[in-house]
Scaffold this motif. Structure first.
Motif, PDB file in Angstrom:
ATOM      1  N   UNK A   1       2.654  15.319   3.622  1.00 56.65           N
ATOM      2  CA  UNK A   1       2.773  16.429   2.689  1.00 56.65           C
ATOM      3  C   UNK A   1       4.184  16.545   2.157  1.00 56.65           C
ATOM      4  N   UNK A   2       4.444  17.556   1.324  1.00 58.62           N
ATOM      5  CA  UNK A   2       5.771  17.721   0.716  1.00 58.62           C
ATOM      6  C   UNK A   2       6.862  17.983   1.757  1.00 58.62           C
ATOM      7  N   UNK A   3       8.071  17.550   1.446  1.00 56.38           N
ATOM      8  CA  UNK A   3       9.236  17.885   2.272  1.00 56.38           C
ATOM      9  C   UNK A   3       9.483  19.381   2.145  1.00 56.38           C
ATOM     10  N   UNK A   4       9.582  20.062   3.265  1.00 51.51           N
ATOM     11  CA  UNK A   4       9.679  21.518   3.244  1.00 51.51           C
ATOM     12  C   UNK A   4      11.106  22.027   3.391  1.00 51.51           C
ATOM     13  N   UNK A   5      12.028  21.151   3.765  1.00 53.79           N
ATOM     14  CA  UNK A   5      13.413  21.564   3.990  1.00 53.79           C
ATOM     15  C   UNK A   5      14.312  21.066   2.857  1.00 53.79           C
ATOM     16  N   UNK A   6      15.047  21.971   2.236  1.00 56.88           N
ATOM     17  CA  UNK A   6      15.967  21.590   1.168  1.00 56.88           C
ATOM     18  C   UNK A   6      17.073  20.698   1.705  1.00 56.88           C
ATOM     19  N   UNK A   7      17.556  20.967   2.904  1.00 65.99           N
ATOM     20  CA  UNK A   7      18.646  20.168   3.473  1.00 65.99           C
ATOM     21  C   UNK A   7      18.173  18.741   3.751  1.00 65.99           C
TER      22      UNK A   7
ATOM     23  N   UNK B   1       0.838  -1.203   0.000  1.00 64.45           N
ATOM     24  CA  UNK B   1       0.000   0.000   0.000  1.00 64.45           C
ATOM     25  C   UNK B   1       0.871   1.250   0.000  1.00 64.45           C
ATOM     26  N   UNK B   2       1.927   1.251   0.805  1.00 58.98           N
ATOM     27  CA  UNK B   2       2.824   2.406   0.863  1.00 58.98           C
ATOM     28  C   UNK B   2       3.492   2.627  -0.495  1.00 58.98           C
ATOM     29  N   UNK B   3       3.968   1.559  -1.095  1.00 59.82           N
ATOM     30  CA  UNK B   3       4.588   1.687  -2.417  1.00 59.82           C
ATOM     31  C   UNK B   3       3.597   2.228  -3.445  1.00 59.82           C
ATOM     32  N   UNK B   4       2.349   1.780  -3.368  1.00 58.55           N
ATOM     33  CA  UNK B   4       1.326   2.268  -4.292  1.00 58.55           C
ATOM     34  C   UNK B   4       1.056   3.752  -4.082  1.00 58.55           C
ATOM     35  N   UNK B   5       1.051   4.183  -2.834  1.00 63.02           N
ATOM     36  CA  UNK B   5       0.839   5.595  -2.528  1.00 63.02           C
ATOM     37  C   UNK B   5       1.920   6.455  -3.177  1.00 63.02           C
ATOM     38  N   UNK B   6       3.155   5.977  -3.114  1.00 63.42           N
ATOM     39  CA  UNK B   6       4.263   6.750  -3.682  1.00 63.42           C
ATOM     40  C   UNK B   6       4.229   6.743  -5.205  1.00 63.42           C
ATOM     41  N   UNK B   7       3.943   5.582  -5.795  1.00 63.38           N
ATOM     42  CA  UNK B   7       3.925   5.472  -7.256  1.00 63.38           C
ATOM     43  C   UNK B   7       2.757   6.232  -7.882  1.00 63.38           C
ATOM     44  N   UNK B   8       1.634   6.300  -7.177  1.00 68.22           N
ATOM     45  CA  UNK B   8       0.445   6.954  -7.719  1.00 68.22           C
ATOM     46  C   UNK B   8       0.424   8.456  -7.495  1.00 68.22           C
ATOM     47  N   UNK B   9       1.378   8.967  -6.738  1.00 71.54           N
ATOM     48  CA  UNK B   9       1.435  10.401  -6.488  1.00 71.54           C
ATOM     49  C   UNK B   9       1.901  11.130  -7.745  1.00 71.54           C
TER      50      UNK B   9
ATOM     51  N   UNK C   1       6.963  12.234  -8.571  1.00 67.90           N
ATOM     52  CA  UNK C   1       8.137  12.781  -7.874  1.00 67.90           C
ATOM     53  C   UNK C   1       8.925  11.673  -7.185  1.00 67.90           C
ATOM     54  N   UNK C   2      10.175  11.944  -6.778  1.00 66.48           N
ATOM     55  CA  UNK C   2      10.943  10.934  -6.041  1.00 66.48           C
ATOM     56  C   UNK C   2      10.267  10.603  -4.716  1.00 66.48           C
TER      57      UNK C   2
END
Length: 257
Positions: free
Chosen positions: A218-224, A169-177, A188-189
């Motif tokens: 949500x999106x990663x907010x820190x560039x570092x 399920x987690x992999x599907x969430x990432x691939x379907x984003x 996105x990565x």
């Protein structure tokens, strides 16, 4: 210059002052040159079960908590932890039954192995080879997680048995984003977004146990943090960082994972 005696050795007070930071910076990484990834332990985040030996070893540990197996840090499973998924791979791990070996895996097979086709499911839902050994499917998720001080830390979460469906399920969430880019939508990565890993209680006819629950935050907010995750992903892809089977899980005789 004032002198003071310590164990009959004369030491100047100036010698006991903190080392200047600029000196440490000049000597950065000195003494650590011989340490490679083979000499490091990737922390594993695991859910503590009712039969986990850590419950006897740590008075603060409770079933349903999340533990860092290297540092021993504990996290509230109900509240969960925020993570950035970095990389993923699958392994097939061959074990002999508990009490019949040293506890180390007999063999580890890569994702492209056909080893499962040579197994038969037994009454205990284990995939058995003709030699009597069984094969576990390990879904390895390399992550960064945020500790109590909100610092990103590298770690590994391995899902198997009842938790394989959570991994899928987690992999599907990432691939379907999908994100809208300049040339249209793209995937996105994995390390572009954060997720919350929580612990939930589960059950079936055979008993009860604790399992993972995954939600996208949500999106990663820190560039570092993004760059740190990208570098970690590169180390996994190159083989510098590898997932090693959790021998403690096999020794603990935990029925559900």
């Amino acid at each position: 210059m004032t002198k003071t005696k310590e164990n009959t050795k004369v030491v100047s007070i100036e010698d006991k002052l903190p080392v200047d930071m600029s000196i440490m910076e000049q000597d950065a990484h000195a003494g650590l040159e011989g340490i490679t990834q083979e000499d490091l332990a990737t922390p594993r985040l695991k859910i503590l079960m009712q039969l986990s030996p850590e419950l006897e070893e740590n008075k603060e540990a409770r079933a349903g908590m999340i533990m860092n197996t290297v540092t021993g840090d504990l996290y509230d499973g109900e509240a969960g932890i925020t993570v950035v998924p970095v990389a993923y791979n699958r392994q097939y791990v061959e074990w002999s039954d508990r009490g019949q070996s040293s506890g180390a895996p007999v063999n580890v097979y890569d994702a492209d192995s056909d080893i499962l086709s040579r197994t038969t499911r037994d009454q205990g839902n284990k995939d058995r080879l003709d030699n009597g050994n069984y094969v576990d499917v390990n879904a390895n998720h390399f992550i960064l997680y945020f500790d109590d001080e909100n610092n990103p830390q590298p770690a590994l979460v391995t899902m198997k048995s009842t938790q394989l469906k959570k991994s899928r399920r987690w992999n599907s969430m990432m691939l379907n984003l999908k994100i809208q880019g300049s040339k249209g939508p793209f995937t996105p990565p994995s390390y572009s977004h954060t997720y919350k890993l929580k612990v939930v209680k589960e059950k079936n006819d055979l008993g009860t146990w604790y399992g993972w629950d995954v939600e996208r935050v949500g999106p990663v907010e820190s560039k570092s943090v993004y760059e740190m995750a990208k570098t970690f992903a590169g180390s996994v892809k190159s083989g510098d960082v590898k997932a090693k089977p959790d021998q403690d899980a096999q020794k603990s005789n935990v029925p559900f994972e």
